[in-house]
Design a protein around this motif. Sequence first.
Motif, mmCIF file in Angstrom:
data_model
loop_
_atom_site.group_PDB
_atom_site.id
_atom_site.type_symbol
_atom_site.label_atom_id
_atom_site.label_comp_id
_atom_site.label_asym_id
_atom_site.label_seq_id
_atom_site.Cartn_x
_atom_site.Cartn_y
_atom_site.Cartn_z
ATOM 1 N N GLU A 1 -1.186 6.529 -6.010
ATOM 2 C CA GLU A 1 -1.949 4.865 -6.588
ATOM 3 C C GLU A 1 -2.827 5.333 -5.807
ATOM 4 O O GLU A 1 -3.501 3.795 -4.704
ATOM 5 C CB GLU A 1 -1.491 4.304 -7.231
ATOM 6 C CG GLU A 1 -0.890 4.204 -9.010
ATOM 7 C CD GLU A 1 -0.019 2.744 -9.254
ATOM 8 O OE1 GLU A 1 0.514 3.131 -10.356
ATOM 9 O OE2 GLU A 1 0.297 2.180 -8.294
ATOM 10 N N PHE A 2 -3.639 6.487 -5.013
ATOM 11 C CA PHE A 2 -4.109 6.061 -3.793
ATOM 12 C C PHE A 2 -5.568 4.974 -3.816
ATOM 13 O O PHE A 2 -5.775 4.594 -2.487
ATOM 14 C CB PHE A 2 -4.122 7.646 -3.144
ATOM 15 C CG PHE A 2 -3.424 8.468 -3.614
ATOM 16 C CD1 PHE A 2 -2.494 8.634 -2.514
ATOM 17 C CD2 PHE A 2 -3.672 9.589 -4.390
ATOM 18 C CE1 PHE A 2 -1.664 10.016 -2.689
ATOM 19 C CE2 PHE A 2 -2.800 10.573 -4.059
ATOM 20 C CZ PHE A 2 -1.435 10.363 -3.273
ATOM 21 N N ASP A 3 -6.630 4.759 -5.108
ATOM 22 C CA ASP A 3 -7.174 4.109 -4.972
ATOM 23 C C ASP A 3 -6.737 2.498 -4.442
ATOM 24 O O ASP A 3 -7.600 2.165 -3.463
ATOM 25 C CB ASP A 3 -8.329 3.933 -5.939
ATOM 26 C CG ASP A 3 -9.528 5.197 -6.049
ATOM 27 O OD1 ASP A 3 -9.038 6.087 -4.828
ATOM 28 O OD2 ASP A 3 -9.428 6.106 -6.993
ATOM 29 N N ALA B 1 0.960 -1.398 -0.138
ATOM 30 C CA ALA B 1 -0.210 -0.105 -0.027
ATOM 31 C C ALA B 1 0.993 1.068 0.291
ATOM 32 O O ALA B 1 0.506 2.237 -0.592
ATOM 33 C CB ALA B 1 -0.980 0.357 1.173
ATOM 34 N N HIS B 2 2.108 1.313 1.309
ATOM 35 C CA HIS B 2 3.021 2.110 0.884
ATOM 36 C C HIS B 2 3.588 2.625 -0.072
ATOM 37 O O HIS B 2 3.739 3.740 -1.029
ATOM 38 C CB HIS B 2 3.891 2.135 1.891
ATOM 39 C CG HIS B 2 4.641 3.280 1.533
ATOM 40 N ND1 HIS B 2 6.242 2.794 1.352
ATOM 41 C CD2 HIS B 2 4.539 4.365 2.185
ATOM 42 C CE1 HIS B 2 6.997 3.768 1.626
ATOM 43 N NE2 HIS B 2 6.001 5.132 2.136
ATOM 44 N N ARG C 1 -5.812 2.242 -0.854
ATOM 45 C CA ARG C 1 -7.411 2.386 0.117
ATOM 46 C C ARG C 1 -7.903 0.629 -0.607
ATOM 47 O O ARG C 1 -7.978 0.208 0.817
ATOM 48 C CB ARG C 1 -8.417 3.115 -1.026
ATOM 49 C CG ARG C 1 -7.575 4.381 -0.570
ATOM 50 C CD ARG C 1 -8.772 5.145 -0.522
ATOM 51 N NE ARG C 1 -8.489 6.567 0.074
ATOM 52 C CZ ARG C 1 -8.306 7.613 -1.052
ATOM 53 N NH1 ARG C 1 -8.451 6.984 -2.116
ATOM 54 N NH2 ARG C 1 -8.453 8.933 -0.800
ATOM 55 N N GLU C 2 -7.862 0.072 -1.643
ATOM 56 C CA GLU C 2 -8.604 -1.159 -1.690
ATOM 57 C C GLU C 2 -7.334 -2.309 -1.355
ATOM 58 O O GLU C 2 -8.200 -3.063 -0.790
ATOM 59 C CB GLU C 2 -8.381 -1.898 -3.345
ATOM 60 C CG GLU C 2 -9.162 -2.463 -3.850
ATOM 61 C CD GLU C 2 -10.551 -3.172 -3.114
ATOM 62 O OE1 GLU C 2 -10.381 -4.022 -2.773
ATOM 63 O OE2 GLU C 2 -11.063 -1.564 -2.660
ATOM 64 N N ILE C 3 -6.221 -2.313 -0.764
ATOM 65 C CA ILE C 3 -5.643 -2.968 -0.453
ATOM 66 C C ILE C 3 -5.877 -3.136 0.747
ATOM 67 O O ILE C 3 -5.963 -4.415 1.254
ATOM 68 C CB ILE C 3 -3.842 -2.712 -0.860
ATOM 69 C CG1 ILE C 3 -3.491 -2.930 -2.466
ATOM 70 C CG2 ILE C 3 -3.144 -3.717 0.485
ATOM 71 C CD1 ILE C 3 -2.019 -2.964 -2.848
ATOM 72 N N LEU C 4 -5.617 -2.267 1.741
ATOM 73 C CA LEU C 4 -6.001 -1.775 3.232
ATOM 74 C C LEU C 4 -7.507 -2.290 3.282
ATOM 75 O O LEU C 4 -7.518 -2.856 4.132
ATOM 76 C CB LEU C 4 -6.263 -0.293 3.837
ATOM 77 C CG LEU C 4 -4.111 0.028 3.169
ATOM 78 C CD1 LEU C 4 -4.650 1.639 3.868
ATOM 79 C CD2 LEU C 4 -3.724 -0.347 4.437
#
Length: 267
Positions: free
Chosen positions: A138-140, A130-131, A143-146
Amino acid sequence: KYLELGRREAAKALELQPDSADAHRALAGVYYQDGKFQEALEQQMRTIEIGGVDERITSFVAMTLDMLGRPDRALSWYQISSKRQEHPGETEPGIGDRWAKLGEDEKAFQAYDHAIELQPGSPRGAVGKAHLHLLRGEFDVAREILRSRSRNVHDLPEIDLGEMAQIAAQVEFFARNYESAEELYSKLLKSDAQGGGSFYGAITYQSALGRVKQLQGANEEAAQLLSDCLVAETAAFNLQPQNPEAAYRLAAVEACLNRTSYALQHL
Protein backbone atom coordinates in the motif's frame (compact mmCIF):
# COMPACT_ATOMS: atom_id res chain seq x y z
CA LYS A 1 38.61 -2.31 17.92
CA TYR A 2 35.90 -0.71 20.07
CA LEU A 3 34.14 -4.02 20.67
CA GLU A 4 37.38 -5.56 21.87
CA LEU A 5 37.95 -2.62 24.20
CA GLY A 6 34.38 -2.90 25.50
CA ARG A 7 34.80 -6.63 26.00
CA ARG A 8 37.95 -6.10 28.06
CA GLU A 9 36.34 -3.39 30.16
CA ALA A 10 33.25 -5.51 30.83
CA ALA A 11 35.35 -8.56 31.72
CA LYS A 12 37.46 -6.45 34.07
CA ALA A 13 34.37 -5.02 35.74
CA LEU A 14 32.94 -8.53 36.24
CA GLU A 15 36.21 -9.74 37.70
CA LEU A 16 36.18 -6.90 40.22
CA GLN A 17 32.41 -7.06 40.90
CA PRO A 18 31.01 -10.46 39.86
CA ASP A 19 27.60 -9.61 41.32
CA SER A 20 27.28 -6.25 39.62
CA ALA A 21 24.13 -5.95 37.51
CA ASP A 22 25.71 -3.08 35.56
CA ALA A 23 28.74 -5.19 34.68
CA HIS A 24 26.57 -8.05 33.39
CA ARG A 25 24.44 -5.55 31.44
CA ALA A 26 27.58 -4.08 29.88
CA LEU A 27 28.84 -7.52 28.87
CA ALA A 28 25.42 -8.29 27.38
CA GLY A 29 25.75 -5.12 25.30
CA VAL A 30 29.16 -6.19 24.02
CA TYR A 31 27.84 -9.63 23.07
CA TYR A 32 24.86 -8.07 21.30
CA GLN A 33 27.06 -5.73 19.26
CA ASP A 34 29.26 -8.72 18.49
CA GLY A 35 26.31 -10.66 17.08
CA LYS A 36 26.45 -13.24 19.88
CA PHE A 37 22.80 -13.03 20.81
CA GLN A 38 22.48 -16.21 22.88
CA GLU A 39 25.41 -15.11 25.05
CA ALA A 40 23.85 -11.65 25.32
CA LEU A 41 20.58 -13.19 26.49
CA GLU A 42 22.36 -15.20 29.17
CA GLN A 43 23.99 -12.04 30.54
CA GLN A 44 20.67 -10.21 30.43
CA MET A 45 19.04 -12.96 32.50
CA ARG A 46 21.91 -12.73 34.98
CA THR A 47 21.38 -8.96 35.13
CA ILE A 48 17.72 -9.48 36.01
CA GLU A 49 18.59 -12.09 38.65
CA ILE A 50 20.89 -9.61 40.37
CA GLY A 51 19.28 -6.25 39.75
CA GLY A 52 15.64 -7.01 39.08
CA VAL A 53 13.41 -5.89 36.22
CA ASP A 54 13.43 -2.40 34.76
CA GLU A 55 12.45 -0.82 31.44
CA ARG A 56 15.95 -0.85 29.94
CA ILE A 57 16.70 -4.51 30.54
CA THR A 58 13.27 -5.75 29.45
CA SER A 59 13.52 -3.85 26.16
CA PHE A 60 17.05 -5.20 25.71
CA VAL A 61 15.85 -8.79 26.26
CA ALA A 62 13.04 -8.21 23.75
CA MET A 63 15.47 -6.94 21.09
CA THR A 64 17.72 -9.95 21.62
CA LEU A 65 14.92 -12.50 21.44
CA ASP A 66 13.77 -10.87 18.21
CA MET A 67 17.25 -11.29 16.73
CA LEU A 68 17.13 -14.94 17.80
CA GLY A 69 14.00 -15.40 15.70
CA ARG A 70 11.44 -15.30 18.49
CA PRO A 71 9.20 -12.25 17.95
CA ASP A 72 6.50 -13.99 20.02
CA ARG A 73 8.70 -14.08 23.11
CA ALA A 74 10.06 -10.61 22.32
CA LEU A 75 6.50 -9.28 22.31
CA SER A 76 5.92 -10.54 25.85
CA TRP A 77 9.01 -8.72 27.09
CA TYR A 78 8.02 -5.50 25.30
CA GLN A 79 4.64 -5.70 26.99
CA ILE A 80 6.37 -6.04 30.37
CA SER A 81 8.56 -3.07 29.47
CA SER A 82 5.52 -0.95 28.54
CA LYS A 83 4.26 -1.24 32.12
CA ARG A 84 7.56 0.10 33.46
CA GLN A 85 8.39 2.79 30.92
CA GLU A 86 9.21 6.23 32.29
CA HIS A 87 8.08 7.93 29.08
CA PRO A 88 4.77 6.56 27.76
CA GLY A 89 4.99 5.52 24.11
CA GLU A 90 8.63 4.40 24.14
CA THR A 91 7.95 0.69 23.70
CA GLU A 92 4.81 0.85 21.53
CA PRO A 93 6.74 0.95 18.20
CA GLY A 94 8.61 -2.20 19.26
CA ILE A 95 5.32 -3.87 20.15
CA GLY A 96 3.94 -2.89 16.74
CA ASP A 97 6.98 -4.32 14.95
CA ARG A 98 6.60 -7.67 16.71
CA TRP A 99 2.86 -7.89 15.96
CA ALA A 100 3.71 -7.12 12.31
CA LYS A 101 6.24 -9.97 12.23
CA LEU A 102 3.60 -12.29 13.63
CA GLY A 103 1.15 -11.31 10.87
CA GLU A 104 -1.21 -9.48 13.23
CA ASP A 105 -1.47 -6.30 11.18
CA GLU A 106 -4.41 -4.71 12.99
CA LYS A 107 -2.78 -5.13 16.39
CA ALA A 108 0.41 -3.66 14.91
CA PHE A 109 -1.47 -0.62 13.57
CA GLN A 110 -3.08 -0.12 16.98
CA ALA A 111 0.34 -0.12 18.65
CA TYR A 112 1.76 2.36 16.12
CA ASP A 113 -1.25 4.65 16.50
CA HIS A 114 -0.85 4.49 20.27
CA ALA A 115 2.80 5.47 19.88
CA ILE A 116 1.85 8.44 17.71
CA GLU A 117 -0.78 9.50 20.23
CA LEU A 118 1.55 9.24 23.23
CA GLN A 119 4.62 10.73 21.54
CA PRO A 120 3.41 13.00 18.70
CA GLY A 121 6.86 14.54 18.34
CA SER A 122 8.58 11.20 17.69
CA PRO A 123 8.69 9.73 14.16
CA ARG A 124 8.92 6.10 15.30
CA GLY A 125 5.21 5.27 15.34
CA ALA A 126 4.63 6.83 11.93
CA VAL A 127 7.70 5.13 10.47
CA GLY A 128 6.53 1.74 11.73
CA LYS A 129 3.06 2.33 10.36
CA ALA A 130 4.42 3.39 6.96
CA HIS A 131 6.66 0.33 6.90
CA LEU A 132 3.74 -2.01 7.51
CA HIS A 133 1.76 -0.38 4.68
CA LEU A 134 4.86 -0.88 2.50
CA LEU A 135 4.88 -4.61 3.34
CA ARG A 136 1.21 -4.77 2.37
CA GLY A 137 1.98 -3.10 -0.98
CA GLU A 138 0.00 0.00 0.00
CA PHE A 139 2.60 2.47 -1.21
CA ASP A 140 0.33 5.49 -1.61
CA VAL A 141 -0.90 5.13 1.97
CA ALA A 142 2.70 4.88 3.20
CA ARG A 143 3.64 8.01 1.23
CA GLU A 144 0.69 9.92 2.69
CA ILE A 145 1.75 9.03 6.24
CA LEU A 146 5.25 10.32 5.55
CA ARG A 147 3.94 13.50 3.88
CA SER A 148 1.65 14.23 6.81
CA ARG A 149 4.45 13.82 9.34
CA SER A 150 7.29 15.82 7.76
CA ARG A 151 8.20 18.17 4.98
CA ASN A 152 9.34 16.69 1.69
CA VAL A 153 12.23 14.33 2.44
CA HIS A 154 13.68 15.10 -0.99
CA ASP A 155 14.25 18.69 0.18
CA LEU A 156 15.97 17.82 3.46
CA PRO A 157 19.71 18.51 3.79
CA GLU A 158 21.85 15.40 4.24
CA ILE A 159 22.53 16.19 7.89
CA ASP A 160 18.79 16.05 8.71
CA LEU A 161 18.07 12.72 7.06
CA GLY A 162 16.65 10.19 9.51
CA GLU A 163 14.22 7.31 9.71
CA MET A 164 11.59 9.20 7.69
CA ALA A 165 13.99 9.45 4.76
CA GLN A 166 15.01 5.81 5.15
CA ILE A 167 11.47 4.50 4.99
CA ALA A 168 10.64 6.91 2.16
CA ALA A 169 13.56 5.48 0.18
CA GLN A 170 12.32 1.94 0.79
CA VAL A 171 8.80 2.85 -0.29
CA GLU A 172 10.06 4.18 -3.63
CA PHE A 173 12.48 1.26 -4.05
CA PHE A 174 9.83 -1.43 -3.57
CA ALA A 175 7.23 0.55 -5.51
CA ARG A 176 9.75 0.40 -8.39
CA ASN A 177 9.93 4.18 -8.58
CA TYR A 178 13.65 3.89 -9.18
CA GLU A 179 14.41 7.49 -10.11
CA SER A 180 13.06 8.73 -6.79
CA ALA A 181 14.69 5.85 -4.90
CA GLU A 182 18.04 6.66 -6.52
CA GLU A 183 17.81 10.29 -5.40
CA LEU A 184 16.97 9.36 -1.82
CA TYR A 185 19.55 6.59 -1.48
CA SER A 186 22.25 8.80 -2.99
CA LYS A 187 21.57 11.43 -0.32
CA LEU A 188 21.42 8.82 2.43
CA LEU A 189 24.72 7.30 1.29
CA LYS A 190 26.40 10.72 1.39
CA SER A 191 25.09 11.25 4.91
CA ASP A 192 26.38 7.85 6.14
CA ALA A 193 28.53 5.64 3.93
CA GLN A 194 27.95 2.60 6.19
CA GLY A 195 24.29 3.25 6.96
CA GLY A 196 21.00 1.45 6.58
CA GLY A 197 21.87 -2.11 7.51
CA SER A 198 20.31 -2.07 10.96
CA PHE A 199 17.04 -0.48 9.80
CA TYR A 200 13.93 -2.32 8.57
CA GLY A 201 14.80 -4.93 5.98
CA ALA A 202 18.56 -4.87 6.64
CA ILE A 203 19.15 -2.90 3.42
CA THR A 204 22.30 -0.82 3.34
CA TYR A 205 22.18 2.44 1.42
CA GLN A 206 25.04 1.33 -0.80
CA SER A 207 23.53 -2.04 -1.73
CA ALA A 208 20.13 -0.46 -2.44
CA LEU A 209 21.72 2.17 -4.65
CA GLY A 210 23.76 -0.51 -6.41
CA ARG A 211 20.62 -2.52 -7.12
CA VAL A 212 18.78 0.57 -8.37
CA LYS A 213 21.65 1.40 -10.73
CA GLN A 214 21.59 -2.20 -11.93
CA LEU A 215 17.87 -2.03 -12.67
CA GLN A 216 18.37 1.26 -14.51
CA GLY A 217 21.04 -0.29 -16.75
CA ALA A 218 23.98 1.63 -15.26
CA ASN A 219 25.89 -1.63 -15.01
CA GLU A 220 29.38 -0.24 -14.49
CA GLU A 221 28.34 1.96 -11.55
CA ALA A 222 26.22 -0.84 -10.14
CA ALA A 223 29.05 -3.37 -10.34
CA GLN A 224 31.41 -1.04 -8.48
CA LEU A 225 28.90 -0.30 -5.72
CA LEU A 226 27.90 -3.92 -5.29
CA SER A 227 31.48 -5.20 -5.40
CA ASP A 228 32.41 -2.80 -2.63
CA CYS A 229 29.37 -4.01 -0.69
CA LEU A 230 30.45 -7.62 -1.16
CA VAL A 231 33.81 -6.89 0.46
CA ALA A 232 32.21 -5.01 3.36
CA GLU A 233 29.42 -7.53 3.99
CA THR A 234 31.79 -10.51 3.77
CA ALA A 235 33.96 -8.89 6.42
CA ALA A 236 30.91 -8.14 8.59
CA PHE A 237 29.66 -11.71 8.31
CA ASN A 238 33.08 -13.13 9.17
CA LEU A 239 33.06 -11.00 12.32
CA GLN A 240 29.46 -11.93 13.20
CA PRO A 241 28.70 -15.38 11.74
CA GLN A 242 25.80 -15.85 14.19
CA ASN A 243 24.08 -12.62 13.15
CA PRO A 244 21.17 -13.41 10.80
CA GLU A 245 21.05 -9.85 9.46
CA ALA A 246 24.74 -10.05 8.49
CA ALA A 247 24.05 -13.30 6.63
CA TYR A 248 21.03 -11.79 4.89
CA ARG A 249 22.85 -8.63 3.80
CA LEU A 250 25.66 -10.72 2.34
CA ALA A 251 23.23 -13.04 0.56
CA ALA A 252 21.38 -10.09 -0.97
CA VAL A 253 24.56 -8.62 -2.45
CA GLU A 254 25.65 -12.04 -3.70
CA ALA A 255 22.29 -12.51 -5.41
CA CYS A 256 22.66 -9.15 -7.17
CA LEU A 257 26.08 -10.24 -8.41
CA ASN A 258 24.75 -13.60 -9.69
CA ARG A 259 26.63 -15.54 -6.99
CA THR A 260 23.51 -17.65 -6.54
CA SER A 261 24.95 -20.70 -4.79
CA TYR A 262 26.71 -18.52 -2.21
CA ALA A 263 23.55 -16.45 -1.67
CA LEU A 264 21.47 -19.59 -1.06
CA GLN A 265 24.07 -20.88 1.37
CA HIS A 266 23.98 -17.70 3.42
CA LEU A 267 20.19 -17.51 3.32
